[in-house]
Every structure is written in structure tokens, then in C-alpha cells.
Design a protein around this motif. Structure first.
Motif, mmCIF file in Angstrom:
data_model
loop_
_atom_site.group_PDB
_atom_site.id
_atom_site.type_symbol
_atom_site.label_atom_id
_atom_site.label_comp_id
_atom_site.label_asym_id
_atom_site.label_seq_id
_atom_site.Cartn_x
_atom_site.Cartn_y
_atom_site.Cartn_z
ATOM 1 N N GLU A 128 6.945 24.187 98.567
ATOM 2 C CA GLU A 128 6.125 23.580 97.680
ATOM 3 C C GLU A 128 6.860 23.165 96.305
ATOM 4 O O GLU A 128 6.146 22.488 95.506
ATOM 5 C CB GLU A 128 5.077 24.502 97.137
ATOM 6 C CG GLU A 128 5.686 25.882 96.548
ATOM 7 C CD GLU A 128 6.301 26.980 97.508
ATOM 8 O OE1 GLU A 128 6.677 27.857 97.121
ATOM 9 O OE2 GLU A 128 6.301 26.922 98.556
ATOM 10 N N ASP A 129 8.087 23.276 96.153
ATOM 11 C CA ASP A 129 8.882 22.730 95.126
ATOM 12 C C ASP A 129 8.791 21.268 94.936
ATOM 13 O O ASP A 129 8.668 20.470 95.865
ATOM 14 C CB ASP A 129 10.353 22.996 95.135
ATOM 15 C CG ASP A 129 10.454 24.721 94.911
ATOM 16 O OD1 ASP A 129 9.526 25.462 94.425
ATOM 17 O OD2 ASP A 129 11.572 25.385 95.343
ATOM 18 N N LYS A 130 8.893 20.926 93.871
ATOM 19 C CA LYS A 130 8.837 19.326 93.585
ATOM 20 C C LYS A 130 10.090 18.747 92.777
ATOM 21 O O LYS A 130 10.655 19.606 91.775
ATOM 22 C CB LYS A 130 7.648 18.982 92.323
ATOM 23 C CG LYS A 130 6.461 19.360 93.078
ATOM 24 C CD LYS A 130 5.707 18.198 93.853
ATOM 25 C CE LYS A 130 4.251 18.541 94.130
ATOM 26 N NZ LYS A 130 4.160 18.767 95.512
ATOM 27 N N ALA A 131 10.797 17.887 93.051
ATOM 28 C CA ALA A 131 12.016 17.317 92.475
ATOM 29 C C ALA A 131 11.528 16.990 90.955
ATOM 30 O O ALA A 131 10.508 16.457 90.767
ATOM 31 C CB ALA A 131 12.617 16.276 93.076
ATOM 32 N N ASP A 132 12.427 17.214 90.119
ATOM 33 C CA ASP A 132 12.152 16.721 88.616
ATOM 34 C C ASP A 132 13.658 16.023 88.015
ATOM 35 O O ASP A 132 14.409 15.765 88.808
ATOM 36 C CB ASP A 132 12.017 18.035 87.981
ATOM 37 C CG ASP A 132 13.166 19.019 87.641
ATOM 38 O OD1 ASP A 132 14.154 18.853 88.123
ATOM 39 O OD2 ASP A 132 12.509 20.238 87.451
#
Length: 180
Positions: A128-132
Motif C-alpha cells: 500500500e506504500d506510495k512513492a514520494d
């Protein structure tokens, strides 16, 4: 009587010299290089890689933290050398490192804590992590989400943590996150 006074004076001088030498030694740091190994799953979820950290040098400005990872076949897949001076220069300004003794203790603490459980990330990236903005390689980030491979993080300074993981696609260790 004269010999007794001379003998007593000589003993007193020797005793004073020995005591001052012992006091001097208790203020010095016993130097012992840090050399640790640990086996963890990293480049392959079914086999263990060997992580090794070694701190060498006697003076803070000469000290080097050498970090390597070898895969289960013994091939070196990652190696970085971090200068002690760089770690000292990038630390919290509120930490008093004006004395060489404190600098050595600080560097040894970093080396001794290098393999703390918090630094091993299982998996490297959660689904569920999103790149930033701290993600230097978005393709690797997405690859890690799918592969479920583990990551490792280490610090270069107060506000600089490096997150590394194995890229199956490129067959090498890469930085997948670089942040605070």
C-alpha cells in the motif's frame, strides 16, 4: 638513618609516578575495532545474505565504517565506505562532540547499532506504500512492491537515511529511498 630517608623518598616518588600513570590510563578509551556480521534474507527470500560492518582507524578523522553485503553464494553485492569525519560532520548540532574521546564513542555507537532490528525492513516496501519525493527510482520502488524483497536502511547523518534493496531486474543493490 640517611639511607632510610633516601629509600622512603625514592619509594614515595615511585608510588606517585605509578599512581599518576594509572590515572592517565583510566581517562583513555580502550580501542577495539568494531567487526560484526549477521545473516539475513535480502537478495533472496529463501537464502541468507551476510551483512558485515567494520569500523577501522584509531582517530576519528581516520576512522572508516566499511559496510558490505555478500549473497548466499559469497559474492559481494554491496560495499560502501563511510568516513568517520562525514558522520561526525552530519550529526545533530546539539550533541557535543568537541572532544576526541566523545567522537570515538559516537562512531563506535553508530557501528555497534548498525544492525539493529529497526534497520532491517521486511519487506522493503509495503504493497500500500506510495512513492514520494524521496524515492529516487520509482521503477525499483514498484518492483519491490511486487517482489516482496527485504530492505535495509542505514544513516549517513542526522537527517539522512539511505534505504537499499536488491533489484531482481538489474541484479544489483540500489537505493530505493533517501530521507530523514
Amino acid at each position: 638513618m640517611r639511607n632510610i630517608a633516601l629509600l622512603a623518598a625514592t619509594c614515595l616518588i615511585l608510588l606517585t609516578a605509578c599512581n599518576s600513570k594509572n590515572k592517565k590510563e583510566t581517562n583513555t578509551i580502550e580501542f577495539k575495532n568494531v567487526n560484526q556480521r549477521i545473516a539475513k534474507s535480502f537478495s533472496d527470500l529463501k537464502r541468507l545474505d551476510t551483512f558485515k560492518i567494520e569500523l577501522t582507524g584509531r582517530k576519528p578523522e581516520e576512522m572508516v565504517l566499511n559496510f558490505t553485503i555478500r549473497n548466499a553464494d559469497g559474492k559481494e553485492i554491496y560495499n560502501t565506505k563511510i568516513k568517520g569525519a562525514d558522520l561526525l560532520g552530519n550529526t545533530d548540532p546539539n550533541v557535543d562532540l568537541s572532544k576526541e574521546k566523545d567522537q570515538i564513542v559516537f562512531l563506535k555507537t553508530i557501528a555497534n547499532d548498525f544492525f539493529s532490528d529497526d534497520n532491517f525492513l521486511e519487506p522493503a516496501v509495503m504493497p500500500e506504500d506510495k512513492a514520494d519525493q524521496y524515492t529516487p527510482d520509482k521503477l525499483l520502488y514498484e518492483e519491490l512492491k511486487k517482489s516482496g524483497l527485504n530492505g535495509f536502511k542505514y544513516r549517513l547523518g542526522k537527517e539522512n537515511n539511505i534505504y537499499i534493496a536488491w533489484s531482481e531486474k538489474e541484479q544489483k543493490v540500489k537505493i530505493y529511498y533517501n530521507c530523514c
